[in-house]
Scaffold this motif. Structure first.
Motif, PDB file in Angstrom:
ATOM      1  N   TYR A   1       0.833  -1.197   0.000  1.00  0.00           N
ATOM      2  CA  TYR A   1       0.000   0.000   0.000  1.00  0.00           C
ATOM      3  C   TYR A   1       0.866   1.245   0.000  1.00  0.00           C
ATOM      4  O   TYR A   1       2.056   1.205   0.346  1.00  0.00           O
ATOM      5  N   THR A   2       0.282   2.345  -0.394  1.00  0.00           N
ATOM      6  CA  THR A   2       0.886   3.658  -0.204  1.00  0.00           C
ATOM      7  C   THR A   2      -0.116   4.482   0.587  1.00  0.00           C
ATOM      8  O   THR A   2      -1.320   4.486   0.284  1.00  0.00           O
ATOM      9  N   ALA A   3       0.365   5.145   1.606  1.00  0.00           N
ATOM     10  CA  ALA A   3      -0.512   5.954   2.447  1.00  0.00           C
ATOM     11  C   ALA A   3       0.333   6.915   3.247  1.00  0.00           C
ATOM     12  O   ALA A   3       1.490   6.626   3.576  1.00  0.00           O
ATOM     13  N   THR A   4      -0.247   8.035   3.572  1.00  0.00           N
ATOM     14  CA  THR A   4       0.427   8.976   4.448  1.00  0.00           C
ATOM     15  C   THR A   4       0.145   8.599   5.903  1.00  0.00           C
ATOM     16  O   THR A   4      -0.914   8.048   6.214  1.00  0.00           O
ATOM     17  N   GLY A   5       1.113   8.876   6.745  1.00  0.00           N
ATOM     18  CA  GLY A   5       0.916   8.615   8.155  1.00  0.00           C
ATOM     19  C   GLY A   5       0.841   7.136   8.479  1.00  0.00           C
ATOM     20  O   GLY A   5       1.563   6.326   7.889  1.00  0.00           O
ATOM     21  N   TYR A   6      -0.052   6.810   9.363  1.00  0.00           N
ATOM     22  CA  TYR A   6      -0.164   5.442   9.871  1.00  0.00           C
ATOM     23  C   TYR A   6      -1.571   4.911   9.602  1.00  0.00           C
ATOM     24  O   TYR A   6      -2.472   5.069  10.430  1.00  0.00           O
ATOM     25  N   PRO A   7      -1.733   4.271   8.464  1.00  0.00           N
ATOM     26  CA  PRO A   7      -3.074   3.765   8.145  1.00  0.00           C
ATOM     27  C   PRO A   7      -3.431   2.559   8.991  1.00  0.00           C
ATOM     28  O   PRO A   7      -2.558   1.901   9.567  1.00  0.00           O
TER      29      PRO A   7
ATOM     30  N   ALA B   1      -5.395  -4.823  11.298  1.00  0.00           N
ATOM     31  CA  ALA B   1      -4.278  -4.410  12.147  1.00  0.00           C
ATOM     32  C   ALA B   1      -4.219  -2.890  12.120  1.00  0.00           C
ATOM     33  O   ALA B   1      -4.352  -2.285  11.055  1.00  0.00           O
ATOM     34  N   THR B   2      -4.047  -2.281  13.258  1.00  0.00           N
ATOM     35  CA  THR B   2      -4.156  -0.829  13.332  1.00  0.00           C
ATOM     36  C   THR B   2      -2.835  -0.113  13.591  1.00  0.00           C
ATOM     37  O   THR B   2      -2.795   1.118  13.540  1.00  0.00           O
ATOM     38  N   LYS B   3      -1.762  -0.845  13.879  1.00  0.00           N
ATOM     39  CA  LYS B   3      -0.479  -0.177  14.022  1.00  0.00           C
ATOM     40  C   LYS B   3       0.648  -1.105  13.606  1.00  0.00           C
ATOM     41  O   LYS B   3       0.483  -2.327  13.523  1.00  0.00           O
ATOM     42  N   ALA B   4       1.793  -0.498  13.382  1.00  0.00           N
ATOM     43  CA  ALA B   4       2.943  -1.234  12.872  1.00  0.00           C
ATOM     44  C   ALA B   4       3.284  -2.424  13.770  1.00  0.00           C
ATOM     45  O   ALA B   4       3.222  -2.327  14.997  1.00  0.00           O
ATOM     46  N   ASP B   5       3.598  -3.540  13.122  1.00  0.00           N
ATOM     47  CA  ASP B   5       4.005  -4.806  13.740  1.00  0.00           C
ATOM     48  C   ASP B   5       2.846  -5.570  14.363  1.00  0.00           C
ATOM     49  O   ASP B   5       3.036  -6.678  14.866  1.00  0.00           O
ATOM     50  N   ASP B   6       1.638  -5.000  14.325  1.00  0.00           N
ATOM     51  CA  ASP B   6       0.466  -5.747  14.775  1.00  0.00           C
ATOM     52  C   ASP B   6       0.222  -6.921  13.833  1.00  0.00           C
ATOM     53  O   ASP B   6       0.424  -6.820  12.627  1.00  0.00           O
ATOM     54  N   LYS B   7      -0.274  -8.017  14.390  1.00  0.00           N
ATOM     55  CA  LYS B   7      -0.689  -9.149  13.575  1.00  0.00           C
ATOM     56  C   LYS B   7      -2.181  -9.337  13.750  1.00  0.00           C
ATOM     57  O   LYS B   7      -2.659  -9.513  14.870  1.00  0.00           O
ATOM     58  N   GLY B   8      -2.910  -9.289  12.638  1.00  0.00           N
ATOM     59  CA  GLY B   8      -4.323  -9.623  12.666  1.00  0.00           C
ATOM     60  C   GLY B   8      -4.492 -11.097  12.354  1.00  0.00           C
ATOM     61  O   GLY B   8      -3.736 -11.655  11.547  1.00  0.00           O
TER      62      GLY B   8
ATOM     63  N   ASN C   1      -7.589 -14.483  12.080  1.00  0.00           N
ATOM     64  CA  ASN C   1      -8.976 -14.953  12.158  1.00  0.00           C
ATOM     65  C   ASN C   1      -9.112 -16.168  11.244  1.00  0.00           C
ATOM     66  O   ASN C   1      -8.578 -16.189  10.142  1.00  0.00           O
ATOM     67  N   LYS C   2      -9.812 -17.182  11.690  1.00  0.00           N
ATOM     68  CA  LYS C   2     -10.117 -18.379  10.890  1.00  0.00           C
ATOM     69  C   LYS C   2      -8.857 -19.019  10.323  1.00  0.00           C
ATOM     70  O   LYS C   2      -8.880 -19.593   9.232  1.00  0.00           O
ATOM     71  N   GLY C   3      -7.741 -18.902  11.014  1.00  0.00           N
ATOM     72  CA  GLY C   3      -6.495 -19.496  10.550  1.00  0.00           C
ATOM     73  C   GLY C   3      -5.696 -18.598   9.629  1.00  0.00           C
ATOM     74  O   GLY C   3      -4.569 -18.918   9.274  1.00  0.00           O
ATOM     75  N   PHE C   4      -6.270 -17.473   9.234  1.00  0.00           N
ATOM     76  CA  PHE C   4      -5.570 -16.488   8.414  1.00  0.00           C
ATOM     77  C   PHE C   4      -4.800 -15.522   9.306  1.00  0.00           C
ATOM     78  O   PHE C   4      -5.237 -15.203  10.409  1.00  0.00           O
ATOM     79  N   GLU C   5      -3.664 -15.045   8.793  1.00  0.00           N
ATOM     80  CA  GLU C   5      -2.863 -14.060   9.512  1.00  0.00           C
ATOM     81  C   GLU C   5      -2.327 -13.029   8.535  1.00  0.00           C
ATOM     82  O   GLU C   5      -2.084 -13.350   7.364  1.00  0.00           O
ATOM     83  N   ALA C   6      -2.115 -11.815   9.046  1.00  0.00           N
ATOM     84  CA  ALA C   6      -1.428 -10.790   8.261  1.00  0.00           C
ATOM     85  C   ALA C   6      -0.738  -9.864   9.241  1.00  0.00           C
ATOM     86  O   ALA C   6      -1.323  -9.493  10.267  1.00  0.00           O
ATOM     87  N   THR C   7       0.510  -9.483   8.936  1.00  0.00           N
ATOM     88  CA  THR C   7       1.293  -8.622   9.814  1.00  0.00           C
ATOM     89  C   THR C   7       1.511  -7.270   9.153  1.00  0.00           C
ATOM     90  O   THR C   7       1.911  -7.195   7.986  1.00  0.00           O
ATOM     91  N   TYR C   8       1.263  -6.224   9.896  1.00  0.00           N
ATOM     92  CA  TYR C   8       1.415  -4.830   9.444  1.00  0.00           C
ATOM     93  C   TYR C   8       2.909  -4.518   9.405  1.00  0.00           C
ATOM     94  O   TYR C   8       3.570  -4.367  10.436  1.00  0.00           O
ATOM     95  N   ARG C   9       3.470  -4.415   8.215  1.00  0.00           N
ATOM     96  CA  ARG C   9       4.901  -4.137   8.028  1.00  0.00           C
ATOM     97  C   ARG C   9       5.060  -2.746   7.453  1.00  0.00           C
ATOM     98  O   ARG C   9       4.931  -2.523   6.249  1.00  0.00           O
ATOM     99  N   LYS C  10       5.348  -1.801   8.339  1.00  0.00           N
ATOM    100  CA  LYS C  10       5.456  -0.415   7.866  1.00  0.00           C
ATOM    101  C   LYS C  10       6.711  -0.223   7.022  1.00  0.00           C
ATOM    102  O   LYS C  10       6.715   0.553   6.063  1.00  0.00           O
ATOM    103  N   GLU C  11       7.785  -0.916   7.355  1.00  0.00           N
ATOM    104  CA  GLU C  11       9.034  -0.703   6.625  1.00  0.00           C
ATOM    105  C   GLU C  11       8.938  -1.141   5.170  1.00  0.00           C
ATOM    106  O   GLU C  11       9.613  -0.584   4.308  1.00  0.00           O
TER     107      GLU C  11
END
Lengths: 115, 112
Positions: B25-31, B50-57, B59-69
Motif C-alpha cells: 500500500y501507499t498511504a500517508t501517516g499510519y493507516p 491491524a491498526t499499528k505497525a508490527d500488529d498481527k491480525g 482470524n479463521k487461521g488467516f494471519e497478516a502482519t502490518y509491516r510499515k518498513e
C-alpha cells in the motif's frame, strides 16, 4: 442482531431513468458509507455520512449522483439520468463510532443494470 | 492519496496447501489495514485487521502482519480448505480518513 440491509437487491433501469437505492444501517451506527463495485473490481468509495452530515462526497463520479441521510439513519443514493457506465453493485456500509477507524459492516449490495 | 496493489488472481490451490496473497500500500501517516472476504453469493465481510505497525491480525487461521518498513500486509494461511474459496480484498484506511481504499481483489479457488 440485524445487519446492514439494502433494497432493492436488483434494479434494471433504462438509460436516462432515475433510480433510488436504499440503505438501512445497523441500528445506532453513526457512520455510513456508499461504495461502487464494478464487475471484477474492488469497491470504490463514493460518499460518507456522520449522522445526517455528509462529510465526504469526493468519490461521487458526477453531479448525477446524490446521496442523503436526512435523519441520520436510513440513507438513499439517487442516480439521475442513468448511463450504461453506472451499471455496478452499490454497497452500503456502516460503523459504530465516528473519529475512530472502526470496522465497517457491509450490506449485500444493490446490483444496478442500465440497459 | 492512498492506494493499494494486490496480488493478481485467480489463484488455484489444492486443499491443505499454504496460501500467501500479497498486498502493498501507499498511504500517508499510519493507516489501519484490513482484509475483507467475499464468499460466493454473500456480501463483504471483515476477515482481519491491524491498526499499528508490527500488529498481527488473525482470524479463521488467516494471519497478516502490518509491516510499515515494507508497506505490506500480506495474507497467509498454513492449510487452506475448500470453504476458503472466495475473493479477498486488501484495504488500507488512511490516518485521519474514514473511507477504505480497496485493491482489485484476488479470487481464490481451493480444489479438494
Amino acid at each position: 442482531g440485524a445487519g446492514v440491509s439494502q433494497s432493492p437487491r436488483y434494479k434494471v433501469a433504462k438509460r436516462g431513468q432515475d433510480v433510488a437505492l436504499r440503505c438501512d444501517p445497523i441500528s445506532g451506527h453513526v457512520s455510513l458509507f456508499w461504495y461502487q463495485q464494478a464487475l471484477g473490481q474492488g469497491p470504490e468509495f463514493l460518499t460518507y455520512f456522520q449522522n445526517e452530515a455528509q462529510l465526504d462526497k469526493s468519490g461521487l463520479p458526477s453531479d448525477r449522483f446524490f446521496a442523503e441521510r436526512p435523519e441520520g439513519s436510513v440513507s438513499t443514493l439517487k442516480i439521475q439520468r442513468t448511463q450504461q457506465e453506472d451499471s455496478a453493485v452499490y454497497l452500503c456500509a456502516s460503523s459504530s463510532r465516528p473519529g475512530i477507524r472502526d470496522t465497517q459492516y457491509f450490506g449485500p449490495g444493490t446490483r444496478l443494470t442500465v440497459l | 492519496g492512498n492506494s493499494v496493489t494486490q496480488m493478481e488472481g485467480p489463484v488455484t490451490l489444492s486443499e491443505e496447501a499454504f496460501l500467501t496473497i500479497n498486498c502493498t500500500y501507499t498511504a500517508t501517516g499510519y493507516p489501519s489495514l484490513f482484509w475483507y472476504v467475499q464468499y460466493p453469493g454473500e456480501g463483504l465481510q471483515l476477515l482481519l485487521k491491524a491498526t499499528k505497525a508490527d500488529d498481527k491480525g488473525s482470524n479463521k487461521g488467516f494471519e497478516a502482519t502490518y509491516r510499515k518498513e515494507t508497506t505490506s500486509f500480506h495474507l497467509e494461511k498454513g492449510s487452506v480448505q475448500v470453504s476458503d474459496s472466495a475473493v479477498y480484498f486488501c484495504a488500507p484506511q488512511g490516518q485521519g480518513a474514514q473511507k477504505l481504499v480497496f485493491g482489485q481483489g484476488t479470487r481464490l479457488t481451493i480444489n479438494p
